[in-house]
Design a protein around this motif. Structure first.
Motif, PDB file in Angstrom:
ATOM      1  N   UNK A 140      30.934  13.497  33.864  1.00  0.00           N
ATOM      2  CA  UNK A 140      31.570  15.038  34.784  1.00  0.00           C
ATOM      3  C   UNK A 140      33.130  14.781  34.430  1.00  0.00           C
ATOM      4  N   UNK A 141      33.296  15.994  33.920  1.00  0.00           N
ATOM      5  CA  UNK A 141      34.472  15.239  33.355  1.00  0.00           C
ATOM      6  C   UNK A 141      35.299  17.399  34.074  1.00  0.00           C
ATOM      7  N   UNK A 142      37.345  17.387  33.812  1.00  0.00           N
ATOM      8  CA  UNK A 142      38.358  18.157  33.981  1.00  0.00           C
ATOM      9  C   UNK A 142      38.073  19.630  32.980  1.00  0.00           C
ATOM     10  N   UNK A 143      37.471  19.102  31.728  1.00  0.00           N
ATOM     11  CA  UNK A 143      37.425  20.354  30.691  1.00  0.00           C
ATOM     12  C   UNK A 143      36.551  20.041  30.032  1.00  0.00           C
ATOM     13  N   UNK A 144      36.148  21.379  29.583  1.00  0.00           N
ATOM     14  CA  UNK A 144      34.654  21.456  28.721  1.00  0.00           C
ATOM     15  C   UNK A 144      34.516  20.750  27.165  1.00  0.00           C
ATOM     16  N   UNK A 145      35.756  20.523  26.759  1.00  0.00           N
ATOM     17  CA  UNK A 145      36.423  19.558  25.254  1.00  0.00           C
ATOM     18  C   UNK A 145      36.286  17.979  25.647  1.00  0.00           C
ATOM     19  N   UNK A 146      36.139  17.458  26.874  1.00  0.00           N
ATOM     20  CA  UNK A 146      35.995  16.119  27.520  1.00  0.00           C
ATOM     21  C   UNK A 146      34.671  16.150  27.752  1.00  0.00           C
ATOM     22  N   UNK A 147      34.005  17.017  28.099  1.00  0.00           N
ATOM     23  CA  UNK A 147      32.567  16.185  28.268  1.00  0.00           C
ATOM     24  C   UNK A 147      32.436  16.501  27.354  1.00  0.00           C
ATOM     25  N   UNK A 148      32.037  17.503  26.431  1.00  0.00           N
ATOM     26  CA  UNK A 148      31.405  17.571  25.126  1.00  0.00           C
ATOM     27  C   UNK A 148      31.944  16.213  24.228  1.00  0.00           C
ATOM     28  N   UNK A 149      32.555  15.790  24.255  1.00  0.00           N
ATOM     29  CA  UNK A 149      33.512  14.688  23.855  1.00  0.00           C
ATOM     30  C   UNK A 149      32.833  12.919  24.750  1.00  0.00           C
ATOM     31  N   UNK A 150      32.342  13.452  25.275  1.00  0.00           N
ATOM     32  CA  UNK A 150      31.768  11.826  26.606  1.00  0.00           C
ATOM     33  C   UNK A 150      30.670  12.041  25.612  1.00  0.00           C
ATOM     34  N   UNK A 151      29.673  13.257  25.894  1.00  0.00           N
ATOM     35  CA  UNK A 151      28.008  13.167  25.515  1.00  0.00           C
ATOM     36  C   UNK A 151      27.784  12.630  24.117  1.00  0.00           C
ATOM     37  N   UNK A 152      28.840  12.986  23.149  1.00  0.00           N
ATOM     38  CA  UNK A 152      28.764  12.676  21.782  1.00  0.00           C
ATOM     39  C   UNK A 152      28.821  11.199  21.543  1.00  0.00           C
ATOM     40  N   UNK A 153      30.179  10.698  22.615  1.00  0.00           N
ATOM     41  CA  UNK A 153      30.379   9.005  22.764  1.00  0.00           C
ATOM     42  C   UNK A 153      28.977   8.328  22.939  1.00  0.00           C
ATOM     43  N   UNK A 154      28.572   8.905  24.077  1.00  0.00           N
ATOM     44  CA  UNK A 154      27.010   8.792  24.560  1.00  0.00           C
ATOM     45  C   UNK A 154      26.074   8.367  23.716  1.00  0.00           C
ATOM     46  N   UNK A 155      25.356   9.432  23.607  1.00  0.00           N
ATOM     47  CA  UNK A 155      24.558   9.679  22.198  1.00  0.00           C
ATOM     48  C   UNK A 155      24.904   9.103  21.176  1.00  0.00           C
ATOM     49  N   UNK A 156      26.375   8.338  20.809  1.00  0.00           N
ATOM     50  CA  UNK A 156      26.067   7.341  19.209  1.00  0.00           C
ATOM     51  C   UNK A 156      25.755   6.326  19.772  1.00  0.00           C
ATOM     52  N   UNK A 157      26.693   6.084  21.043  1.00  0.00           N
ATOM     53  CA  UNK A 157      25.350   4.197  21.636  1.00  0.00           C
ATOM     54  C   UNK A 157      24.342   4.030  21.872  1.00  0.00           C
ATOM     55  N   UNK A 158      23.729   5.498  22.300  1.00  0.00           N
ATOM     56  CA  UNK A 158      21.842   5.490  22.026  1.00  0.00           C
ATOM     57  C   UNK A 158      21.616   5.418  20.773  1.00  0.00           C
ATOM     58  N   UNK A 159      21.939   6.814  20.003  1.00  0.00           N
ATOM     59  CA  UNK A 159      21.110   6.423  18.262  1.00  0.00           C
ATOM     60  C   UNK A 159      21.654   4.847  17.716  1.00  0.00           C
ATOM     61  N   UNK A 160      22.655   4.277  18.339  1.00  0.00           N
ATOM     62  CA  UNK A 160      22.593   2.762  17.455  1.00  0.00           C
ATOM     63  C   UNK A 160      21.914   2.352  17.331  1.00  0.00           C
ATOM     64  N   UNK A 161      20.654   2.572  18.776  1.00  0.00           N
ATOM     65  CA  UNK A 161      19.659   1.536  19.023  1.00  0.00           C
ATOM     66  C   UNK A 161      18.256   1.977  19.369  1.00  0.00           C
ATOM     67  N   UNK A 162      18.611   3.217  18.674  1.00  0.00           N
ATOM     68  CA  UNK A 162      17.032   4.092  17.708  1.00  0.00           C
ATOM     69  C   UNK A 162      16.653   5.143  19.414  1.00  0.00           C
TER      70      UNK A 162
END
Length: 299
Positions: A140-162
């Motif tokens: 949940x975010x206040x803007x669409x850009x912030x939403x995509x940035x957080x999604x990328x951050x979470x995906x990067x954390x997951x992908x670092x663990x395969x």
């Protein structure tokens, strides 16, 4: 003479829903807009061969506004054994075919065969159970850009663990409904896991600085939880406040005093600069001027 006695107003179920519900909902393919908030649900769909203990901790402790739902649907052991037996036969047939053709051994097939055989043994002995596990994360975010940035951050954390996640495209309503505190798994996107890896998802690992008693000191910046603490419960309740000039030391101490007074604590202040006189008067306290010539003295 007719006298009307006013009745207390009891809101109907419809009124309560209108208060709770957002003003409007925009259902886009990859996100929702609930009033002024942008919401997006992602789900996990691929895991590595081994899941280490605590791999989910860094996601739980992210300082972001998110809701996480974990569903574990038990799978009948007999049905799981039958499915694993079929899978074993398929892999064994592939291995024999490669051997007959004189092809180089395939380590991935051999490892998969060994893993399935080990899992079959543990299931047969009752040391493991199988679960259809679904993990859904709603951001949940206040803007669409912030939403995509957080999604990328979470995906990067997951992908670092395969571990890999996907957005619930064209299923955002179902995804959002699945993370509400209703216990409804409407997204139904599962991965088959045995009890060992499933137990590594244990989510209650966030550093908690909340006590059952005490006063509010602030917010934990790691996970946005409240810091509630009673320093008088310690063997030594002394404390000291350090900060640069203008950082808010006096304000923090005065706030602690007010909250302590609300909890019934007696507060005595030695105030050489008369900084707390106004506070004492505000809370109906007593203020004494003590000097060699003053009327008040300390016994």
């Amino acid at each position: 003479m007719n006298i009307k006695i006013p009745q207390s107003y009891t809101p109907s179920e419809k009124d309560i829903k209108n208060v709770i519900a957002p003003a409007a909902i925009e259902n886009a393919p990859a996100y929702l807009r609930l009033g002024d908030k942008f919401v997006k649900t992602i789900f996990l769909f691929t895991y590595p061969r081994y899941l280490s203990s605590g791999w989910f901790n860094q996601i739980v402790n992210l300082p972001e506004l998110m809701d996480i739902s974990i569903f574990a649907h038990p799978v009948n052991t007999v049905a799981a054994m039958k499915s694993l037996r079929k899978k074993t036969s398929q892999i064994e047939a592939q291995l024999m075919e490669r051997e007959e053709k004189g092809l180089v051994r395939d380590p991935m097939l051999e490892t998969a065969f060994q893993d399935i055989e080990t899992l079959r043994d543990t299931l047969q002995q009752g040391r493991e159970k199988m679960f259809n596990v679904g993990i859904y994360i709603t951001l949940q975010t206040d803007s669409l850009d912030e939403l995509f940035k957080i999604e990328e951050k979470i995906n990067a954390l997951f992908e670092s663990q395969l571990i890999y996640a996907k957005p619930a495209v064209f299923q955002q309503i179902e995804g959002f409904s699945s993370v509400l505190p209703l216990g409804l798994d409407k997204l139904t996107t599962w991965t088959l896991l045995n009890s060992g890896p499933a137990s590594s998802i244990f989510p209650f690992v966030s550093t908690n600085l909340t006590s059952d008693e005490g006063i509010l000191y602030g917010i934990n910046r790691h996970n946005n939880t409240l810091i509630i603490f009673d320093r008088f419960s310690l063997e030594n309740a002394n404390s000291v406040v350090f900060a640069k000039a203008g950082a808010g030391k006096s304000f923090a101490v005065k706030l602690e005093i007010l909250r302590s007074l609300a909890m019934g604590t007696d507060v005595l202040i030695i105030d050489p600069e008369n900084e707390y006189e106004r506070l004492a008067n505000t809370v109906a306290g007593s203020f004494f001027k003590i000097s060699l010539t003053s009327e008040s003295t300390i016994n």
